[in-house]
Write a protein that holds these residues in place. Structure first.
Motif, PDB file in Angstrom:
ATOM      1  N   GLU A   1     -19.708  10.737  31.611  1.00 34.21           N
ATOM      2  CA  GLU A   1     -18.415  11.069  31.031  1.00 34.21           C
ATOM      3  C   GLU A   1     -17.341  11.202  32.102  1.00 34.21           C
ATOM      4  O   GLU A   1     -17.595  11.718  33.197  1.00 34.21           O
ATOM      5  CB  GLU A   1     -18.527  12.374  30.232  1.00 34.21           C
ATOM      6  CG  GLU A   1     -17.298  12.728  29.429  1.00 34.21           C
ATOM      7  CD  GLU A   1     -17.531  13.907  28.505  1.00 34.21           C
ATOM      8  OE1 GLU A   1     -16.669  14.168  27.640  1.00 34.21           O
ATOM      9  OE2 GLU A   1     -18.586  14.561  28.639  1.00 34.21           O
ATOM     10  N   ASN A   2     -16.144  10.709  31.774  1.00 36.12           N
ATOM     11  CA  ASN A   2     -14.941  10.863  32.597  1.00 36.12           C
ATOM     12  C   ASN A   2     -15.067  10.245  33.990  1.00 36.12           C
ATOM     13  O   ASN A   2     -14.480  10.745  34.951  1.00 36.12           O
ATOM     14  CB  ASN A   2     -14.569  12.345  32.739  1.00 36.12           C
ATOM     15  CG  ASN A   2     -14.132  12.967  31.425  1.00 36.12           C
ATOM     16  OD1 ASN A   2     -13.555  12.297  30.577  1.00 36.12           O
ATOM     17  ND2 ASN A   2     -14.419  14.253  31.257  1.00 36.12           N
ATOM     18  N   GLN A   3     -15.819   9.153  34.114  1.00 35.58           N
ATOM     19  CA  GLN A   3     -15.965   8.505  35.414  1.00 35.58           C
ATOM     20  C   GLN A   3     -15.125   7.240  35.523  1.00 35.58           C
ATOM     21  O   GLN A   3     -14.468   7.009  36.526  1.00 35.58           O
ATOM     22  CB  GLN A   3     -17.445   8.187  35.673  1.00 35.58           C
ATOM     23  CG  GLN A   3     -18.311   9.428  35.829  1.00 35.58           C
ATOM     24  CD  GLN A   3     -17.818  10.345  36.919  1.00 35.58           C
ATOM     25  OE1 GLN A   3     -17.767   9.976  38.096  1.00 35.58           O
ATOM     26  NE2 GLN A   3     -17.438  11.567  36.547  1.00 35.58           N
ATOM     27  N   ILE A   4     -15.131   6.409  34.510  1.00 34.87           N
ATOM     28  CA  ILE A   4     -14.332   5.184  34.528  1.00 34.87           C
ATOM     29  C   ILE A   4     -12.896   5.483  34.110  1.00 34.87           C
ATOM     30  O   ILE A   4     -11.942   4.978  34.711  1.00 34.87           O
ATOM     31  CB  ILE A   4     -14.961   4.121  33.613  1.00 34.87           C
ATOM     32  CG1 ILE A   4     -16.367   3.756  34.132  1.00 34.87           C
ATOM     33  CG2 ILE A   4     -14.077   2.882  33.527  1.00 34.87           C
ATOM     34  CD1 ILE A   4     -17.085   2.754  33.267  1.00 34.87           C
ATOM     35  N   ALA A   5     -12.743   6.335  33.095  1.00 34.29           N
ATOM     36  CA  ALA A   5     -11.420   6.736  32.624  1.00 34.29           C
ATOM     37  C   ALA A   5     -11.545   8.107  31.983  1.00 34.29           C
ATOM     38  O   ALA A   5     -12.606   8.461  31.448  1.00 34.29           O
ATOM     39  CB  ALA A   5     -10.865   5.725  31.623  1.00 34.29           C
ATOM     40  N   LYS A   6     -10.473   8.886  32.041  1.00 34.63           N
ATOM     41  CA  LYS A   6     -10.489  10.209  31.451  1.00 34.63           C
ATOM     42  C   LYS A   6     -10.628  10.114  29.934  1.00 34.63           C
ATOM     43  O   LYS A   6      -9.909   9.363  29.273  1.00 34.63           O
ATOM     44  CB  LYS A   6      -9.206  10.962  31.801  1.00 34.63           C
ATOM     45  CG  LYS A   6      -9.202  12.397  31.312  1.00 34.63           C
ATOM     46  CD  LYS A   6      -7.933  13.116  31.719  1.00 34.63           C
ATOM     47  CE  LYS A   6      -7.945  14.560  31.215  1.00 34.63           C
ATOM     48  NZ  LYS A   6      -6.701  15.280  31.590  1.00 34.63           N
ATOM     49  N   GLY A   7     -11.579  10.869  29.394  1.00 33.54           N
ATOM     50  CA  GLY A   7     -11.816  10.851  27.958  1.00 33.54           C
ATOM     51  C   GLY A   7     -12.813   9.811  27.508  1.00 33.54           C
ATOM     52  O   GLY A   7     -13.129   9.734  26.310  1.00 33.54           O
ATOM     53  N   LEU A   8     -13.342   8.998  28.436  1.00 28.75           N
ATOM     54  CA  LEU A   8     -14.299   7.943  28.098  1.00 28.75           C
ATOM     55  C   LEU A   8     -15.718   8.400  28.438  1.00 28.75           C
ATOM     56  O   LEU A   8     -15.980   8.864  29.552  1.00 28.75           O
ATOM     57  CB  LEU A   8     -13.963   6.663  28.848  1.00 28.75           C
ATOM     58  CG  LEU A   8     -14.820   5.426  28.530  1.00 28.75           C
ATOM     59  CD1 LEU A   8     -14.660   5.031  27.066  1.00 28.75           C
ATOM     60  CD2 LEU A   8     -14.442   4.272  29.448  1.00 28.75           C
ATOM     61  N   LYS A   9     -16.624   8.248  27.493  1.00 29.59           N
ATOM     62  CA  LYS A   9     -18.014   8.674  27.671  1.00 29.59           C
ATOM     63  C   LYS A   9     -18.960   7.579  27.195  1.00 29.59           C
ATOM     64  O   LYS A   9     -18.751   6.963  26.151  1.00 29.59           O
ATOM     65  CB  LYS A   9     -18.282   9.963  26.874  1.00 29.59           C
ATOM     66  CG  LYS A   9     -19.714  10.461  26.950  1.00 29.59           C
ATOM     67  CD  LYS A   9     -19.898  11.715  26.098  1.00 29.59           C
ATOM     68  CE  LYS A   9     -21.342  12.185  26.106  1.00 29.59           C
ATOM     69  NZ  LYS A   9     -21.541  13.393  25.264  1.00 29.59           N
ATOM     70  N   PHE A  10     -20.015   7.337  27.998  1.00 29.44           N
ATOM     71  CA  PHE A  10     -21.078   6.407  27.635  1.00 29.44           C
ATOM     72  C   PHE A  10     -22.366   7.184  27.404  1.00 29.44           C
ATOM     73  O   PHE A  10     -22.659   8.147  28.116  1.00 29.44           O
ATOM     74  CB  PHE A  10     -21.291   5.358  28.726  1.00 29.44           C
ATOM     75  CG  PHE A  10     -20.093   4.497  28.987  1.00 29.44           C
ATOM     76  CD1 PHE A  10     -19.741   3.485  28.108  1.00 29.44           C
ATOM     77  CD2 PHE A  10     -19.303   4.700  30.109  1.00 29.44           C
ATOM     78  CE1 PHE A  10     -18.636   2.688  28.338  1.00 29.44           C
ATOM     79  CE2 PHE A  10     -18.198   3.915  30.351  1.00 29.44           C
ATOM     80  CZ  PHE A  10     -17.857   2.906  29.463  1.00 29.44           C
ATOM     81  N   ASP A  11     -23.136   6.755  26.406  1.00 31.40           N
ATOM     82  CA  ASP A  11     -24.356   7.467  26.024  1.00 31.40           C
ATOM     83  C   ASP A  11     -25.411   6.439  25.614  1.00 31.40           C
ATOM     84  O   ASP A  11     -25.166   5.618  24.724  1.00 31.40           O
ATOM     85  CB  ASP A  11     -24.043   8.420  24.871  1.00 31.40           C
ATOM     86  CG  ASP A  11     -25.225   9.292  24.467  1.00 31.40           C
ATOM     87  OD1 ASP A  11     -26.374   8.825  24.571  1.00 31.40           O
ATOM     88  OD2 ASP A  11     -25.001  10.433  24.042  1.00 31.40           O
TER      89      ASP A  11
END
Length: 294
Positions: free
Chosen positions: A92-102
């Motif tokens: 979460e919040n690594q590529i863009a703020k508010g973006l999460k991968f799961d």
């Protein structure tokens, strides 16, 4: 000038206040034990066991979770008594703020069955959007979005089968959320089922809520209705009660015995069969739940 908009709840959390009031803290299906511990190295363990009062079967799982807050990484590994291995990786919040991968996977070694669900979540003020790709089922692509402004919420969900090339499921929802109350209307199952829920914090010590469901495809006509309430006795205990239009009354009592130790007891009564002396025929249920957290 409008006020800054908060991030709205996700699609699955629309109506959550009412659902939690009517669905949680009623341990009526058996006995459950949950133990949670945390280590100094950001690893959390959870052991959960449940004995079903109807089948007498005991099911459980062991879960370990590693959290790297600096890099927004969460790694979870679980093993159940059904011999299912579950793995979840969150970033979460690594590529863009508010973006999460799961990425959530499950494997059953005995049968070889497996599943993998990849989820992308994007959150910004006034917007909460998610996209799911089920890699082995279909594959199926599902997306849902909730937009919110000044307390008003509008959400929609749709699933698309990539192989068949068609939309297999869609739903929509409309709601309003305020600090003391919330109202949500759902159109589910390709708009074949309609649900309305209401939650109200009457006072700091009392909550009330209701939910009505109308299924156009049900064999029995009419609307299913359930109402409930929650009252805090003090800072460490509360009671809950709910009843539906089928006459099922459920009662719950939760007590914090000490910091990190909580006990809950539940009872369900069929008010139309209170004089039924047959344990096998009666719909009465009782259960308990114990939680230890350190």
């Amino acid at each position: 000038m409008s006020l800054p908009q908060p991030v709205p709840p996700s699609w699955k959390d629309l109506g959550k206040s009412s659902n939690d009031l009517l669905g949680r803290d009623f341990p009526i299906s058996g006995v459950q034990l949950e133990v949670k511990t945390n280590t100094p190295s950001n690893v959390a363990f959870k052991v959960n066991g449940t004995r079903d009062s109807k089948s007498a079967l005991i099911n459980g799982d062991l879960e370990g979770k590693y959290v790297d807050r600096k890099h927004g990484l969460v790694f979870t590994q679980a093993w159940t008594t059904s011999n299912i291995l579950r793995t979840q990786v969150e970033l979460e919040n690594q590529i863009a703020k508010g973006l999460k991968f799961d990425l959530n996977t499950a494997l059953t070694p005995d049968s070889g069955s497996k599943s993998a669900l990849f989820t992308t979540t994007y959150k910004q003020p006034g917007l909460h959007s998610r996209a799911f790709l089920d890699l082995f089922k279909g594959p199926t692509f599902t997306a849902d979005t909730v937009v919110g402004r000044d307390g008003f919420l509008l959400g929609a969900e749709a699933s698309y089968n990539v192989t068949e090339g068609k939309v297999t499921r869609y739903a929509t929802a409309l709601g309003y959320s305020a600090p003391e109350y919330a109202v949500t209307l759902h159109g589910l199952g390709n708009l074949s089922t309609f649900a309305a829920s209401y939650y109200h914090r009457v006072s700091p010590d009392v909550e009330a809520g209701a939910k009505a469901v109308y299924d156009t495809k049900a064999t029995t006509s009419g609307v299913s209705l359930e109402v409930g309430t929650k009252a805090y006795l003090d800072s460490s205990a509360f009671v809950k009660a709910k009843i539906n239009n089928s006459g099922i009354l459920a009662l719950g009592y939760t007590q914090a015995l000490r910091p990190g130790v909580r006990a809950s007891f539940g009872l369900a009564l069929d008010t139309q069969r209170l004089n039924d002396a047959s344990p096998s025929g009666a719909a009465h249920k009782v259960g308990a739940s114990f939680t230890f957290e350190g």
